[in-house]
Design a protein around this motif. Structure first.
Motif, mmCIF file in Angstrom:
data_model
loop_
_atom_site.group_PDB
_atom_site.id
_atom_site.type_symbol
_atom_site.label_atom_id
_atom_site.label_comp_id
_atom_site.label_asym_id
_atom_site.label_seq_id
_atom_site.Cartn_x
_atom_site.Cartn_y
_atom_site.Cartn_z
ATOM 1 N N ARG A 18 0.696 -1.159 0.571
ATOM 2 C CA ARG A 18 -0.071 0.003 0.151
ATOM 3 C C ARG A 18 0.866 1.563 0.070
ATOM 4 N NH1 ARG A 18 -3.775 -2.442 -1.817
ATOM 5 N NH2 ARG A 18 -4.698 -4.317 -0.223
ATOM 6 N N LEU A 20 0.734 4.342 -0.846
ATOM 7 C CA LEU A 20 0.526 5.921 -1.624
ATOM 8 C C LEU A 20 0.208 6.042 0.408
ATOM 9 C CD1 LEU A 20 -2.477 5.179 -3.175
ATOM 10 C CD2 LEU A 20 -1.714 6.576 -4.177
ATOM 11 N N GLY A 62 -2.668 0.407 -4.158
ATOM 12 C CA GLY A 62 -1.907 1.211 -2.821
ATOM 13 C C GLY A 62 -2.584 1.811 -1.822
#
Length: 269
Positions: A18, A20, A62
């Motif tokens: 993930r 982001l 993300g």
């Protein structure tokens, strides 16, 4: 029982996939901005649909897949596209699209294919802009954005942290309102049922809520004065939000992907 959620608490750890959450907030804002500006001027349906797919892919890979994310991506946005597309199709001037195929006809009212194309291309354009803004909105917090603005954009900390203190009032108001409601229930001052009783209850919340807000504002002002807020041009940052190489890579790759979509689909040709 109501559970207060603090938006300023540290975000729980996420899987390394993930990605982001590990990016600078300014990178997640800067990456989609050129595409968002360009989408305002496109008129086809393919280009915004491509950006919707790109935003969906980034969010599904993300960001943590939560019920909130699923509800937005697979329920709220599709319903909004259908509703907005149908509405704009009905509002489209039939005289401008009467040279296209007839989809259906009810009495003297005719729905043309051009009206549907105009309506749903507009709806997809709005959905694409919203989807691109969700990349940043669902993967960053307000405090991190303020800190990044102060540290990278050189926004004066007097402005940044004053805004941060103002944002802090929102969850505080929610907590105060919950306490006032519970106090009214304990005293039996619920005021009955019906719309007029609800209005009366809300008027009863205003005075104690304003009093609590004034007390909280005084405490915040005293705390800022005690820490010499504004006395020096710079302050030592407790939480650093650095701009790393991965932020530059993300922004450049997103710009390349956006340019590729516009070049391949040629919406301005």
């Amino acid at each position: 029982m109501t559970v207060a959620v603090d938006p300023y608490a540290e975000r729980p750890a996420a899987a390394s996939l993930r990605f982001l959450y590990g990016l600078n907030p300014l990178a997640k804002l800067a990456a989609p901005v050129p595409a968002i500006v360009a989408l305002i001027f496109v008129r086809d349906a393919a280009t915004p649909a491509a950006f919707v797919l790109l935003a969906y892919a980034l969010l599904l890979v993300g960001a943590n897949f939560t019920r909130r994310l699923a509800g937005i991506l697979f329920l709220a946005l599709p319903i909004a596209v259908l509703a907005i597309g149908a509405g704009f199709s009905l509002w489209t001037d039939a005289a401008r699209v009467d040279d296209t195929a007839i989809v259906w006809q009810i009495g003297s009212w005719t729905m043309y294919a051009g009206a549907l194309e105009t309506g749903f291309s507009t709806a997809l354009r709005i959905a694409a802009i919203v989807s691109l803004t969700l990349i940043a909105g669902l993967s960053m917090t307000g405090p991190d954005l303020v800190r990044a603005s102060v540290q990278q954009l050189r926004v004066p900390y007097r402005i940044g942290y004053t805004a941060l203190a103002a944002f802090r009032f929102v969850p505080r108001f929610g907590h105060e309102l919950d306490v006032i409601r519970q106090a009214h229930r304990v005293r039996g001052a619920h005021g009955g049922r019906g719309p007029f009783s609800a209005i009366a209850r809300w008027f009863g919340y205003i005075v104690p809520l304003l009093a609590g807000a004034i007390r909280h504002a005084e405490r915040v002002a005293l705390a800022m004065d005690a820490r010499a807020f504004g006395a020096y041009p710079d302050r030592t940052e407790r939480h650093l939000v650095p701009w790393r190489a991965r932020d530059t890579v993300f922004v450049v790759l997103f710009w390349i992907a956006s340019a590729a979509i516009f070049v391949l689909l040629r919406p301005f040709a």
